[in-house]
Motif scaffolding. Structure first.
Motif, mmCIF file in Angstrom:
data_model
loop_
_atom_site.group_PDB
_atom_site.id
_atom_site.type_symbol
_atom_site.label_atom_id
_atom_site.label_comp_id
_atom_site.label_asym_id
_atom_site.label_seq_id
_atom_site.Cartn_x
_atom_site.Cartn_y
_atom_site.Cartn_z
ATOM 1 N N LEU A 40 0.822 -1.216 0.000
ATOM 2 C CA LEU A 40 0.000 0.000 0.000
ATOM 3 C C LEU A 40 0.849 1.256 0.000
ATOM 4 O O LEU A 40 0.459 2.275 -0.580
ATOM 5 N N ALA A 41 2.005 1.201 0.644
ATOM 6 C CA ALA A 41 2.901 2.360 0.659
ATOM 7 C C ALA A 41 3.354 2.734 -0.747
ATOM 8 O O ALA A 41 3.540 3.913 -1.064
ATOM 9 N N ILE A 42 3.511 1.726 -1.593
ATOM 10 C CA ILE A 42 3.962 1.963 -2.967
ATOM 11 C C ILE A 42 2.799 2.315 -3.886
ATOM 12 O O ILE A 42 2.907 3.188 -4.752
ATOM 13 N N GLU A 43 1.655 1.652 -3.685
ATOM 14 C CA GLU A 43 0.536 1.782 -4.611
ATOM 15 C C GLU A 43 -0.336 3.013 -4.355
ATOM 16 O O GLU A 43 -1.223 3.315 -5.156
ATOM 17 N N THR A 44 -0.134 3.704 -3.255
ATOM 18 C CA THR A 44 -0.911 4.915 -2.956
ATOM 19 C C THR A 44 0.026 6.113 -2.911
ATOM 20 O O THR A 44 1.249 5.971 -2.782
ATOM 21 N N ARG A 45 -0.570 7.297 -2.997
ATOM 22 C CA ARG A 45 0.239 8.516 -3.009
ATOM 23 C C ARG A 45 -0.141 9.504 -1.923
ATOM 24 O O ARG A 45 0.713 10.222 -1.411
ATOM 25 N N HIS A 46 -1.415 9.592 -1.563
ATOM 26 C CA HIS A 46 -1.876 10.629 -0.637
ATOM 27 C C HIS A 46 -2.593 10.078 0.597
ATOM 28 O O HIS A 46 -2.637 10.733 1.627
ATOM 29 N N THR A 47 -3.166 8.902 0.479
ATOM 30 C CA THR A 47 -3.984 8.355 1.553
ATOM 31 C C THR A 47 -3.133 7.903 2.734
ATOM 32 O O THR A 47 -2.066 7.317 2.545
ATOM 33 N N ARG A 48 -3.611 8.189 3.957
ATOM 34 C CA ARG A 48 -2.968 7.610 5.129
ATOM 35 C C ARG A 48 -3.173 6.098 5.108
ATOM 36 O O ARG A 48 -4.258 5.615 4.774
ATOM 37 N N ILE A 49 -2.154 5.366 5.452
ATOM 38 C CA ILE A 49 -2.266 3.912 5.540
ATOM 39 C C ILE A 49 -1.966 3.499 6.976
ATOM 40 O O ILE A 49 -1.261 4.203 7.710
ATOM 41 N N GLY A 50 -2.518 2.371 7.392
ATOM 42 C CA GLY A 50 -2.287 1.993 8.776
ATOM 43 C C GLY A 50 -2.807 0.623 9.099
ATOM 44 O O GLY A 50 -3.313 -0.111 8.244
ATOM 45 N N ALA A 51 -2.690 0.266 10.381
ATOM 46 C CA ALA A 51 -3.104 -1.043 10.872
ATOM 47 C C ALA A 51 -3.967 -0.878 12.107
ATOM 48 O O ALA A 51 -3.655 -0.103 12.996
ATOM 49 N N LEU A 52 -5.076 -1.610 12.126
ATOM 50 C CA LEU A 52 -5.928 -1.723 13.319
ATOM 51 C C LEU A 52 -6.227 -3.198 13.533
ATOM 52 O O LEU A 52 -7.127 -3.736 12.922
ATOM 53 N N VAL A 53 -5.511 -3.822 14.400
ATOM 54 C CA VAL A 53 -4.283 -3.350 15.008
ATOM 55 C C VAL A 53 -3.217 -4.402 14.788
ATOM 56 O O VAL A 53 -3.535 -5.578 14.603
#
Length: 241
Positions: free
Chosen positions: A27-40
Motif C-alpha cells: 500500500l505504501a507503494i501503490e498509494t500517493r496521498h492516503t494515510r495507511i495503517g493497521a488496526l491493530v
C-alpha cells in the motif's frame, strides 16, 4: 489493515489471510496521498524492535503516511494462537509487550495508537501513545472511555512520553443499506453501523460529539466498488456539515 494469521468464511471455515506488514508495504507503494495503517498490529507475536524497524521502513517508503495501531489481540487472535501453538502470556506480561511495541514504534517517528478496551491498555495509551482506538463500542462506552483517558492524561503529565494532540477514534463494522436489529456474533462488535450513508453519517456524528476525531469503517459484504462508494458518500456528508 488487520493483523490475523487466518480469516473465516461466512460459514465459519478458516481461510487464508494476508500478512499485515507485507500488505502495508504494498500500500505504501501503490498509494500517493492516503494515510495507511493497521488496526491493530498484535504486540507479542513480533519482537518490538523488529516490528518497529519494519514499520519505519514502510513509513519511509510512504513519505510519512503511516499510522499504526497496536493491541494485544482479540477473540479471533485467541483462536489463532490455539491453532498454531502460540503461547499467550498473562495479562501483566501482555501489557509490558504492548507498551514496548508502542514505545519502539514512536521512537521511530511513527504516529502510534493503542487499540484496546481494557483499563490497562487505555492507561498505556494515555501515557505513551498518540491515540486510542475503540472497536465496535457504543456511544455511551465511548463517552465514558473518553472521560477516563482525558483524566489519566491530565493527572500525571510528567509521566507522559507523548504530548498533545491525542486522538480518539471509533472503528467498527458497517452494514450497507439495512438496519438489522440482531447483533453480529463476530469478535468484539457491541455496535455496528447500518443503513443509508445519511443514517451512518448521523450515527458517526454522535461519536464525533463524544470526542472522536477519526472513524475507521470496515464494510460487510458485498465488497468492491459498492463499499468504496458507500464510505465516500458517508465522508462527503460528514465533511459538508
Amino acid at each position: 489493515v488487520y493483523d490475523h494469521l487466518i480469516g473465516f468464511t461466512e460459514s465459519g471455515a478458516p481461510r487464508a489471510s494476508i500478512e499485515a506488514i507485507a500488505l502495508l508495504g504494498v500500500l505504501a507503494i501503490e498509494t500517493r496521498h492516503t494515510r495507511i495503517g493497521a488496526l491493530v498490529l498484535r504486540s507479542g507475536i513480533r519482537p518490538a524492535v523488529l516490528a518497529a524497524n519494519s514499520l519505519s521502513t514502510i513509513n519511509c517508503i510512504s513519505g510519512g503516511r503511516l499510522l499504526v495501531g497496536i493491541g494485544t489481540g482479540d477473540g479471533q487472535s485467541a483462536i489463532e494462537d490455539a491453532m498454531f501453538g502460540i503461547a499467550r502470556g498473562d495479562h501483566p506480561n501482555s501489557m509490558r509487550e504492548l507498551e514496548a511495541a508502542v514505545q519502539s514504534a514512536r521512537t521511530r517517528g511513527i504516529e502510534t495508537w493503542v487499540g484496546g478496551r481494557s483499563a490497562s491498555a487505555q492507561e498505556i495509551a494515555a501515557r505513551c501513545a498518540d491515540g486510542l482506538n475503540l472497536w465496535g463500542v457504543s456511544t455511551e462506552t465511548f463517552v465514558e472511555t473518553s472521560k477516563r483517558v482525558s483524566g489519566l492524561r491530565s493527572v500525571s503529565p510528567a509521566d507522559r512520553t507523548c504530548e498533545e494532540p491525542f486522538s480518539l477514534s471509533w472503528a467498527g463494522l458497517v452494514d450497507m443499506g439495512s438496519r438489522p436489529t440482531e447483533p453480529l456474533a463476530v469478535g468484539h462488535n457491541d455496535v455496528r453501523l447500518s443503513g443509508t450513508p445519511i443514517q451512518v453519517a448521523g450515527d458517526l456524528r454522535a461519536y464525533a460529539d463524544a470526542g472522536a476525531s477519526w472513524a475507521i469503517l470496515a464494510p460487510l459484504p458485498p465488497f468492491g466498488d459498492a463499499s468504496v462508494e458507500f464510505i465516500a458518500s458517508v465522508s462527503e456528508i460528514l465533511q459538508s456539515g
